[in-house]
Design an enzyme around this catalytic site. Structure first.
Site, PDB file in Angstrom:
ATOM      1  N   LYS A 155       0.825  -1.217   0.000  1.00 56.81           N
ATOM      2  CA  LYS A 155       0.000   0.000   0.000  1.00 56.81           C
ATOM      3  C   LYS A 155       0.855   1.262   0.000  1.00 56.81           C
ATOM      4  O   LYS A 155       0.640   2.177  -0.797  1.00 56.81           O
ATOM      5  CB  LYS A 155      -0.922   0.015   1.225  1.00 56.81           C
ATOM      6  CG  LYS A 155      -1.974  -1.057   1.259  1.00 56.81           C
ATOM      7  CD  LYS A 155      -2.894  -0.867   2.441  1.00 56.81           C
ATOM      8  CE  LYS A 155      -2.181  -0.915   3.767  1.00 56.81           C
ATOM      9  NZ  LYS A 155      -1.490  -2.197   4.019  1.00 56.81           N
ATOM     10  N   GLU A 181       1.963   6.478  11.356  1.00 59.71           N
ATOM     11  CA  GLU A 181       3.070   6.051  10.493  1.00 59.71           C
ATOM     12  C   GLU A 181       4.190   5.430  11.317  1.00 59.71           C
ATOM     13  O   GLU A 181       4.479   5.869  12.428  1.00 59.71           O
ATOM     14  CB  GLU A 181       3.634   7.269   9.752  1.00 59.71           C
ATOM     15  CG  GLU A 181       2.814   7.715   8.578  1.00 59.71           C
ATOM     16  CD  GLU A 181       3.178   6.949   7.328  1.00 59.71           C
ATOM     17  OE1 GLU A 181       4.369   6.737   7.061  1.00 59.71           O
ATOM     18  OE2 GLU A 181       2.255   6.539   6.618  1.00 59.71           O
ATOM     19  N   ARG A 182       4.851   4.434  10.745  1.00 55.84           N
ATOM     20  CA  ARG A 182       6.128   4.000  11.296  1.00 55.84           C
ATOM     21  C   ARG A 182       7.132   5.120  11.058  1.00 55.84           C
ATOM     22  O   ARG A 182       7.104   5.774  10.030  1.00 55.84           O
ATOM     23  CB  ARG A 182       6.613   2.720  10.623  1.00 55.84           C
ATOM     24  CG  ARG A 182       5.658   1.547  10.758  1.00 55.84           C
ATOM     25  CD  ARG A 182       6.177   0.358   9.954  1.00 55.84           C
ATOM     26  NE  ARG A 182       5.241  -0.768   9.979  1.00 55.84           N
ATOM     27  CZ  ARG A 182       4.253  -0.931   9.113  1.00 55.84           C
ATOM     28  NH1 ARG A 182       4.070  -0.046   8.150  1.00 55.84           N
ATOM     29  NH2 ARG A 182       3.447  -1.976   9.189  1.00 55.84           N
TER      30      ARG A 182
END
Length: 458
Positions: A155, A181-182
């Site tokens: 994605k 988010e990472r």
């Protein structure tokens, strides 16, 4: 400015009592008088003078009895051109190590959606150069599109490729909302925008994975406040990118549980539909300008009927479904043409030829999917001659619709390709007509457009 004190703390939810008797309104901002000051947002009224509030910076370090002041206004942030090229949080504080951004306007995070009579209809495709998306589920310029998939099917990489392909030709500004988010992904996105020279036209709002749930819950609202300013005041078209909108839903689940609400289906918050609608309905094209949104949507356990994924899907003009079996087979981008849909795939919008080729290709791929069990058990030789020819063409079509990405060139060493929709339609029609029946299917794998196809079939 009414004074109050913290009476209880439970996770990210703080109870505050105001001795004056005035009860702050829901979504009113409160300031905790510590060093540095912290911000709370009222999310519920328990009784006269007693409210529950969300701690946007987290509740660690707060204590009972600490002084709190009611500001009398909602959460707001600075907006405008001063945010372009910057990375901020949902309150406008810098995350890029630079000085606080200089802005000339302030705007509340929470706004009503544009009135119905000011909406503008969406009928123009946004061509990305990604073959499988442009052919089967074209994105809507001024509309909302979603990239659906489970963990590890591509994605974020697909979103980055779409950003790279679209923003270069996009005349307006871009706003990126990183929800949950990472930190690795956030840093890669930031450096990618910077290295491509796109950062000066982009504002980035992040609420990282380790941020308090209240911060993650407000990142889309902050990004929309920025986007709405450019649309309404600057009369500029805006590209709004959200990765990942499902993390917004998860943040709502955490807050709902801390608030003591009775969970709904599969443990989701009972306010799921309302919370999502408050965000999605603000993403609209009006007479002043357009907001084009592309959103990544995590699908738990690859189940598209999951209430979280399904609630997002019903708001979108187009949905791009990523398939785990296709990703496992190395067919990237792993877009499933049989499940992906767009309301712009209409002969009056994309033309009769593209519509006819897309529907014909979808029928061939659907028949191939039906025959896969038979092939696995009995082999190709047991199929009728017409079905054998159909399977060969379906496999060649699948491989032609794979594509090397520009954003992944540094990792794969394979030069990225972007293909005009006219070439995609032309080559797909030739494959369906049998022009590639004599070609090894692997010769069409991870290639570009018409020139590569003609080179492989020569």
């Amino acid at each position: 400015m009414d004074p109050g004190t913290i009476e209880a703390i439970e996770g990210a939810v703080v109870e505050v009592r105001f001795s004056s008797g005035r009860t702050p309104a829901v979504r009113e901002a409160l300031t905790v008088e510590v060093d540095p000051p912290r911000t709370l947002e009222v999310c519920g009224q328990i009784g006269p003078g007693l409210v529950r509030a969300l701690a946007l910076e987290g509740s660690a370090g707060l204590r009972r009895g600490t002084s709190v002041v009611a500001t009398g206004r909602a959460l707001e942030m600075g907006v405008g051109e001063g945010l372009l090229g910057r990375v901020i949080d949902c309150q406008g504080h810098p995350l890029d190590g630079l000085a606080p951004p200089v802005t000339t306007h302030r705007r509340p995070l929470h706004q009503a959606a544009p009135p119905l009579h000011r909406h503008r209809s969406v009928r123009e495709p946004l061509w990305s150069g990604i073959k499988v998306i442009d052919l089967f589920c074209p994105l809507a310029r001024g509309g909302k599109s979603g990239l659906f998939g489970g963990a590890g099917v591509g994605k974020t990489v697909l979103l980055m490729e779409l950003v790279s392909a679209v923003i270069a030709s996009h005349a307006g500004v871009a706003v990126f909302a990183g929800v949950g988010e990472r930190i690795r992904e956030g840093h890669e996105l930031w450096t990618s925008f910077r290295d491509a020279g796109l950062l000066p036209r982009t504002a980035m709002v992040f609420g990282q994975m380790d941020a308090p749930p209240a911060t993650r819950l407000r990142v889309p609202h902050a990004a929309l406040a920025i986007a709405e300013h450019f649309r309404d005041e600057e009369r500029t078209d805006v590209l709004l990118l959200i990765d990942n909108i499902f993390r917004f839903v998860q943040a709502g689940m955490e807050v709902s549980a801390l608030m003591g609400r009775i969970p709904s289906r599969v443990g989701y918050q009972p306010t799921l539909a309302t919370e999502l609608a408050e965000v999605q309905e603000r993403i609209a094209s009006t007479l002043d300008g357009a907001i084009t949104s592309v959103q990544a949507v995590y699908v738990p356990a690859d189940d598209l009927t999951d209430p979280g994924a399904a609630a997002v899907m019903e708001h979108l003009d187009g949905r791009v479904i990523l398939s785990r079996p296709m990703a496992a087979g190395g067919l990237y981008p792993a877009v499933d043409p049989l499940q992906s849909r767009s309301r712009l795939l209409d002969p009056t919008v994309v033309g009769e030829r593209q519509y006819a080729v897309a529907e014909r290709a979808r029928a061939v791929l659907a028949r191939y999917h039906e025959l896969q069990d038979v092939i696995a058990m009995l082999g190709m030789d047991e199929l009728a001659p017409d079905d054998r020819a159909l399977v060969k063409r379906a496999r060649r079509l699948q491989r032609f619709l794979t594509q090397p990405f520009v954003v992944s060139e540094v990792f794969t060493g394979r030069r990225g390709a972007r293909v005009p929709i006219v070439e995609t339609v032309d080559v797909c029609q030739r494959i369906l007509d049998g022009a590639a029946d004599h070609v090894d299917e692997q010769a069409l794998y991870m290639r570009g457009g018409l020139a590569d196809f003609e080179g492989a079939t020569a």
